[in-house]
Enzyme design. Structure first.
Site, PDB file in Angstrom:
ATOM      1  N   ASP A 192      32.800  34.559  33.748  1.00 17.59           N
ATOM      2  CA  ASP A 192      33.363  34.250  35.059  1.00 17.59           C
ATOM      3  C   ASP A 192      34.224  33.003  34.935  1.00 17.59           C
ATOM      4  O   ASP A 192      33.778  31.998  34.375  1.00 17.59           O
ATOM      5  CB  ASP A 192      32.215  34.007  36.047  1.00 17.59           C
ATOM      6  CG  ASP A 192      32.684  33.689  37.461  1.00 17.59           C
ATOM      7  OD1 ASP A 192      33.900  33.601  37.704  1.00 17.59           O
ATOM      8  OD2 ASP A 192      31.803  33.526  38.327  1.00 17.59           O
ATOM      9  N   SER A 237      30.590  32.376  45.593  1.00 15.63           N
ATOM     10  CA  SER A 237      32.002  32.126  45.331  1.00 15.63           C
ATOM     11  C   SER A 237      32.571  31.171  46.381  1.00 15.63           C
ATOM     12  O   SER A 237      32.109  30.034  46.505  1.00 15.63           O
ATOM     13  CB  SER A 237      32.760  33.460  45.292  1.00 15.63           C
ATOM     14  OG  SER A 237      34.053  33.302  44.791  1.00 15.63           O
ATOM     15  N   HIS A 264      32.096  37.676  37.573  1.00 16.91           N
ATOM     16  CA  HIS A 264      32.143  37.090  38.909  1.00 16.91           C
ATOM     17  C   HIS A 264      31.836  38.171  39.945  1.00 16.91           C
ATOM     18  O   HIS A 264      32.353  39.278  39.883  1.00 16.91           O
ATOM     19  CB  HIS A 264      33.525  36.491  39.185  1.00 16.91           C
ATOM     20  CG  HIS A 264      33.596  35.753  40.476  1.00 16.91           C
ATOM     21  ND1 HIS A 264      33.071  34.500  40.641  1.00 16.91           N
ATOM     22  CD2 HIS A 264      34.119  36.101  41.675  1.00 16.91           C
ATOM     23  CE1 HIS A 264      33.270  34.089  41.886  1.00 16.91           C
ATOM     24  NE2 HIS A 264      33.902  35.053  42.535  1.00 16.91           N
TER      25      HIS A 264
END
Length: 320
Positions: A254, A157, A284
Site C-alpha cells: 500500500d 484511508s 490498500h
C-alpha cells in the site's frame, strides 16, 4: 513478500476493467461508477440497521446506526466510523459490510457518518462535519443508549485521516473525550515522499494519479497552507501525546503503509498506548475487498479490529 494470491485476483480483475480516471467523467458519475464496482457482495447480519439525520457543520447529515443488541438495557459502547474514499468518493453504502462486521464481532454500536465530499465541499467541510457529528453523538448518548465513557472513533484511508484530524480538533476545542481510535491504512501525511509511496505508486489499487487528484480536490486550488496543516496531514502535528489509545493497521503493498507506520511510532514515542500491525501481501482497502471476493487475511484483520475494540470498550467496564 509478494502480493497474496487472493489479493492478486482483485488486481487481475481491476486490470481487465476499462481504466476510467476521475477526470474522464463528471464527479457525480465517477462516484456512481466507483460505488457500482465496489459494492459489497456479502453483507454480515446485524440485528438493527437504520439511518438517522444528525446535525453536520452546515446542515443535516446522514448517519447509519448498526446495533447488534437494540434491546440492551444498559448503555452500550460505540464506534463512530468515518468511511474512506479520498475525501471525494464512497459513502455509508460502500462501507456497509465492514461496519456490520465490526458491530457484530465486537458487539458494539457502530455509527457510520456520511460527511460532505470534495470537490464540491473542500477542506475543512468534511472534517467539520465529522467533528460536529461526533460532538452531537457525545451530547445525545442518553437517547442513543450509549456509554459516554466508551466512545471510539475510527476510519479507513481518508476516513483514518479524518479520524485523526477530528481528534486534533477535539483536543484544540476541548470537545468530548474519545476512549479509543481505530486507524485502518490511514492517510496521515498526504504528500509524503517515502519508500511505499514510490514503490507502490502504480498498479496496487491506489495509483499516484488518483491519489493526487483526491488530495487536490480535497484542499482546493487556492489553499496554499495545506501542505503543512496538521488537520490535513496529522503526522505533522507537533504534539500527539493527548491522543487516545490506538490500533493502527496497514497493508504491506500500500502506498500509505509507511506513513501509517510512522504515525503509530509517533504515538508510541509520545506515550500513547498504540498497537500496530502490517498485514503482509495485502493492498490498500483490503478490509472492503474482503466482501468483494474471498480474502482470508482480510477476515483475520476484521477479527483483529473487533478484538481490539472489545479490549478497549468492553474489558474496561468489566464485561469481558
Amino acid at each position: 513478500m509478494s502480493v497474496h494470491p487472493q489479493a492478486q485476483v482483485l488486481l487481475d480483475l481491476m486490470a481487465q476493467r476499462p481504466q476510467v480516471q476521475p477526470t474522464d467523467l463528471p464527479v457525480v458519475e465517477y462516484r456512481a461508477y466507483i460505488e457500482k464496482i465496489s459494492r459489497p457482495r456479502t453483507v454480515p447480519e446485524v440485528a438493527e440497521v437504520r439511518d438517522i439525520q444528525l446535525p453536520g457543520a452546515a446542515g443535516p447529515m446522514r448517519a447509519r446506526i448498526y446495533n447488534p443488541t437494540p434491546n440492551a438495557s444498559a448503555p452500550q459502547p460505540a464506534l463512530i466510523y468515518i468511511h474512506g474514499g479520498g475525501w471525494c468518493l464512497s459513502s455509508v453504502e460502500s462501507h456497509d459490510s465492514v461496519c456490520r462486521a465490526l458491530a457484530h464481532q465486537a458487539n458494539i454500536v457502530v455509527l457510520s457518518l456520511d460527511y460532505r465530499l470534495a470537490p464540491e465541499h473542500v477542506f475543512p467541510a468534511g472534517l467539520e462535519d465529522c467533528y460536529a457529528a461526533t460532538q452531537w453523538i457525545s451530547k445525545h448518548v442518553n437517547e442513543l443508549n450509549l456509554d459516554p465513557a466508551r466512545l471510539a472513533m475510527g476510519g479507513d484511508s481518508a476516513g483514518g485521516n479524518l479520524t485523526a484530524a477530528t481528534l486534533l480538533l477535539t483536543h484544540e476545542r476541548k470537545g468530548a473525550p474519545i476512549a479509543f481510535q481505530l486507524l485502518l491504512y490511514p492517510a496521515v501525511h498526504t504528500l509524503a515522499s517515502n519508500q511505499s509511496r514510490q514503490q507502490f505508486a502504480e498498479g496496487f489499487a491506489l495509483d499516484k494519479t488518483l491519489s493526487n487528484w483526491m488530495f487536490q480536490s480535497y484542499v482546493g486550488s487556492s489553499n496554499k497552507t495545506a501542505l503543512t496543516d496538521p488537520l490535513v496531514s496529522p503526522l505533522l502535528a507537533k504534539d500527539l501525546s493527548f491522543m487516545p489509545p490506538a490500533f493502527v493497521l496497514t497493508a504491506s503493498h500500500d502506498p500509505l503503509r509507511d506513513e501509517g507506520k510512522a504515525y503509530a511510532e509517533r504515538l508510541q514515542q509520545e506515550g500513547v498506548q498504540c498497537l500496530y500491525k502490517c498485514y503482509e501481501g495485502m493492498l490498500h482497502g483490503f478490509l472492503n475487498h474482503t466482501y468483494l471476493l474471498p480474502l482470508d487475511v482480510g477476515q483475520q484483520a476484521i477479527s483483529d479490529c473487533a478484538r481490539h475494540l472489545k479490549d478497549a470498550l468492553h474489558t474496561a467496564s468489566g464485561k469481558l
